[in-house]
Design a protein around this motif. Structure first.
Motif, mmCIF file in Angstrom:
data_model
loop_
_atom_site.group_PDB
_atom_site.id
_atom_site.type_symbol
_atom_site.label_atom_id
_atom_site.label_comp_id
_atom_site.label_asym_id
_atom_site.label_seq_id
_atom_site.Cartn_x
_atom_site.Cartn_y
_atom_site.Cartn_z
ATOM 1 N N VAL A 1 0.858 -1.179 0.000
ATOM 2 C CA VAL A 1 0.000 0.000 0.000
ATOM 3 C C VAL A 1 0.898 1.233 0.000
ATOM 4 C CG1 VAL A 1 -1.697 1.325 1.312
ATOM 5 C CG2 VAL A 1 -1.871 -1.164 1.203
ATOM 6 N N ALA A 2 0.813 2.003 -1.070
ATOM 7 C CA ALA A 2 1.684 3.176 -1.226
ATOM 8 C C ALA A 2 3.135 2.817 -0.876
ATOM 9 C CB ALA A 2 1.175 4.348 -0.387
ATOM 10 N N GLY A 3 3.561 1.683 -1.407
ATOM 11 C CA GLY A 3 4.955 1.272 -1.255
ATOM 12 C C GLY A 3 5.308 0.582 0.044
ATOM 13 N N GLN A 4 4.326 0.438 0.955
ATOM 14 C CA GLN A 4 4.590 -0.230 2.240
ATOM 15 C C GLN A 4 4.028 -1.655 2.199
ATOM 16 O OE1 GLN A 4 6.048 1.068 5.144
ATOM 17 N NE2 GLN A 4 6.608 2.863 3.922
ATOM 18 N N ALA A 5 4.830 -2.626 2.610
ATOM 19 C CA ALA A 5 4.346 -4.005 2.676
ATOM 20 C C ALA A 5 3.165 -4.067 3.639
ATOM 21 C CB ALA A 5 5.462 -4.925 3.131
ATOM 22 N N GLY A 6 2.045 -4.613 3.199
ATOM 23 C CA GLY A 6 0.828 -4.628 4.019
ATOM 24 C C GLY A 6 0.461 -6.000 4.518
ATOM 25 N N LYS A 7 0.505 -7.007 3.652
ATOM 26 C CA LYS A 7 0.028 -8.329 4.067
ATOM 27 C C LYS A 7 0.958 -8.970 5.088
ATOM 28 C CE LYS A 7 -1.487 -12.849 2.554
ATOM 29 N NZ LYS A 7 -2.165 -13.648 1.544
ATOM 30 N N SER A 8 2.252 -8.931 4.804
ATOM 31 C CA SER A 8 3.198 -9.649 5.672
ATOM 32 C C SER A 8 3.320 -8.987 7.040
ATOM 33 C CB SER A 8 4.564 -9.710 4.997
ATOM 34 O OG SER A 8 5.052 -8.399 4.790
ATOM 35 N N THR A 9 2.822 -7.765 7.168
ATOM 36 C CA THR A 9 2.949 -7.062 8.450
ATOM 37 C C THR A 9 1.658 -7.082 9.258
ATOM 38 O OG1 THR A 9 2.376 -4.982 7.376
ATOM 39 C CG2 THR A 9 4.707 -5.498 7.532
ATOM 40 N N LEU A 10 0.652 -7.830 8.799
ATOM 41 C CA LEU A 10 -0.617 -7.876 9.542
ATOM 42 C C LEU A 10 -0.403 -8.500 10.913
ATOM 43 C CD1 LEU A 10 -3.153 -9.107 6.822
ATOM 44 C CD2 LEU A 10 -2.948 -6.810 7.792
ATOM 45 N N VAL A 11 -1.101 -7.956 11.884
ATOM 46 C CA VAL A 11 -1.059 -8.519 13.232
ATOM 47 C C VAL A 11 -1.949 -9.762 13.239
ATOM 48 C CG1 VAL A 11 -1.638 -8.051 15.654
ATOM 49 C CG2 VAL A 11 -0.752 -6.226 14.193
ATOM 50 N N ALA A 12 -1.461 -10.860 13.793
ATOM 51 C CA ALA A 12 -2.270 -12.071 13.846
ATOM 52 C C ALA A 12 -3.526 -11.799 14.676
ATOM 53 C CB ALA A 12 -1.472 -13.201 14.463
ATOM 54 N N PRO A 13 -4.704 -12.269 14.226
ATOM 55 C CA PRO A 13 -5.938 -12.005 14.964
ATOM 56 C C PRO A 13 -5.833 -12.443 16.422
ATOM 57 C CG PRO A 13 -6.425 -13.042 12.851
ATOM 58 C CD PRO A 13 -4.933 -13.013 12.999
ATOM 59 N N SER A 14 -5.107 -13.534 16.688
ATOM 60 C CA SER A 14 -5.006 -14.032 18.050
ATOM 61 C C SER A 14 -4.256 -13.048 18.965
ATOM 62 C CB SER A 14 -4.262 -15.376 18.051
ATOM 63 O OG SER A 14 -3.003 -15.202 17.458
ATOM 64 N N GLN A 15 -3.447 -12.209 18.343
ATOM 65 C CA GLN A 15 -2.691 -11.232 19.142
ATOM 66 C C GLN A 15 -3.451 -9.917 19.296
ATOM 67 O OE1 GLN A 15 0.844 -11.651 16.600
ATOM 68 N NE2 GLN A 15 1.993 -11.782 18.484
ATOM 69 N N ARG A 16 -4.531 -9.803 18.513
ATOM 70 C CA ARG A 16 -5.241 -8.516 18.503
ATOM 71 C C ARG A 16 -6.282 -8.448 19.606
ATOM 72 N NH1 ARG A 16 -4.977 -5.139 14.424
ATOM 73 N NH2 ARG A 16 -5.016 -6.503 12.627
ATOM 74 N N GLU A 17 -6.941 -9.550 19.890
ATOM 75 C CA GLU A 17 -8.043 -9.458 20.884
ATOM 76 C C GLU A 17 -8.174 -10.741 21.660
ATOM 77 O OE1 GLU A 17 -11.877 -9.885 18.206
ATOM 78 O OE2 GLU A 17 -10.414 -8.559 17.328
#
Ligand code: GUN
Ligand code: FE
Length: 442
Positions: free
Chosen positions: A426-442
């Motif tokens: 996204v605008a030159g920034q890696a987006g998919k590989s940097t997603l926070v795992a759902p288990s770590q989010r909530e």
């Protein structure tokens, strides 16, 4: 200045391909380089030439042997329907009343809208989709959550607070004045902030009184550059009810025409059962019919005549979209796979070059945003997707017998899903590989 050099097989369309043999319609660079500076594509071409133009200290990412395409674009989706997808209903109106409207009522809670917004963008990045055109709920706070999260991710999103003032539960109704005031507030607060685009969004003629349609018309006149989105001619029962509600209109399309809602920035979801007169009106006004194949099959709405509409003497502009949660997949591959099958049932061919054109440049053209997204052209935003057509054992096995680019694309479309998306930028920034795992989010 931040700069990044990607290496891989580049694919980007210059225009709509006329046939599988139309190699002039696209750029394909077997050993390609893409130089990204400050979120934009600074140079695209053979790797050696692009490398030579880059600064010595540029960061390089080697994506070979994968394909690098412009990020995928989804031109019709419902942000508050992530927990509606996969609801068992006989048809559109039953599905709306039984599942969809009750679920959308929950978006009165800001915390709920914010939580779903996080999941929404995560899912789109997982699928390689970098731009979507979304309906929020009737509540202004849902649009606030949608645009705030888009800005946090620096994604180019189009969205609107839905206007609806009848034929829905009380918790989902505004009024002509409130719909006008709140849409105006959303525009003033969010349009042009970050990469956000606000769309004027009367849900459809069934849920808007003529007074509310006039309020939407007033907004369209005040803000002539904004997108307008609504639904048109999806289901026979819906069409009958709509025409009863607007007895003076010639047909469904005429309701929107009379309210000044058609034009080059207007996106009409579904538009399946159009008369020749209606197709002429869409063509003459430059309005876009948005094909939502998984939704049309899932809800049993009908078979959209994509090829027939595109080759008319007066062609209708067409977008393609998931229509989550009437649609049954977030994947643009699955979407075009189902579009292909619908054309098969209509005795038409939808070739893989056209499919990949439609999910990238074609949808950017449908949104009048091709100067920013949908291609790998220099100066445009570096929204990208990296694809692996051998992502699963079954795909890898089939790839052994693939020898041409169209064959590879067709395999990706037919068997691919989020597993084939190696990375999303996204605008030159890696987006998919940097997603926070759902288990770590909530
Ligand atoms: N028509 C009006 N609202 C909707 C919706 O949410 N989904 C679909 N598929 N059609 C609609
Ligand atoms: Fe829809």
């Amino acid at each position: 200045m931040t700069s990044l050099l990607l290496r891989g097989r580049l694919l980007s369309f210059h225009r709509a391909p006329e046939s599988l043999a139309d190699t002039a319609s696209y750029l394909y660079e077997e050993d390609g380089g893409l130089l990204i500076e400050d979120g934009r594509i600074a140079k695209a071409g053979p790797y050696a030439a692009v490398k030579a133009a880059a600064a010595a200290e540029v960061t390089e990412v080697d994506h070979r042997p994968h394909l690098i395409l412009p990020g995928l674009i989804d031109t019709h989706v419902h942000f508050p329907q992530m927990q509606v997808i996969a609801s068992y209903a006989a048809n559109l109106l039953e599905w709306l009343n039984t599942y969809t409207f009750p679920e959308e009522c929950r978006f009165v809670e800001t915390a709920h809208a914010e939580r779903i917004a996080t999941h929404f963008y995560d899912e789109f990045l997982r699928q390689g989709t970098t731009t979507a055109v979304a309906y929020c709920s009737v509540h202004k706070s849902s649009a606030d959550a949608f645009f705030a999260e888009a800005m946090r991710r620096n994604m180019l999103m189009v969205g609107g607070k839905v206007m609806m003032d009848r034929h829905a539960p009380q918790g989902l109704l505004d009024t002509p004045q409130l719909g006008y005031d709140e849409t105006r507030a959303v525009i003033e607060q969010w349009h042009g902030k970050g990469r956000n685009h606000v769309a004027i969004t009367p849900r459809f003629a069934i849920t808007s009184t003529p007074e509310q349609m006039r309020a939407a018309q007033a907004l369209a006149e005040e803000y002539p550059d904004l997108h307008i989105q609504t639904h048109l001619s999806e289901n026979q029962e819906e069409i009958r009810f709509t025409c009863e509600l607007y007895p003076d209109a010639t047909d469904y399309t005429d309701i929107y025409a009379r309210h000044g809602l058609l034009g080059k920035k207007t996106l009409l979801g579904h538009a399946i059962h159009l008369s020749e007169r209606e197709a002429d009106v869409l063509a003459e006004t430059g309005s876009v019919a948005v094909h939502c194949p998984t939704s049309n099959l899932f809800l049993g709405s009908g078979l959209f005549p994509l090829k027939a509409l595109a080759r008319r003497e007066k062609p209708v502009r067409i977008g393609v979209a998931t229509d989550i949660g009437g649609g049954s997949s977030y994947s643009m591959f699955k979407t075009l796979d189902e579009a292909y099958k619908i054309q098969q049932l209509l005795g038409e061919r939808l070739d893989p070059l056209e499919s990949f054109y439609r999910m990238t440049r074609g949808n950017a053209e449908a949104l009048s945003l091709v100067d920013r997204i949908g291609t790998l052209e220099e100066g445009t935003d570096a929204d990208l997707v990296v694809l692996n057509a051998a992502a699963t054992p079954a795909m890898r096995l089939r790839m052994e017998t693939v020898s041409t680019l169209p064959e590879e694309l067709f395999l990706l479309q037919t068997l691919g899903d989020d597993r084939a998306v190696v990375e999303t930028y996204v605008a030159g920034q890696a987006g998919k590989s940097t997603l926070v795992a759902p288990s770590q989010r909530e």
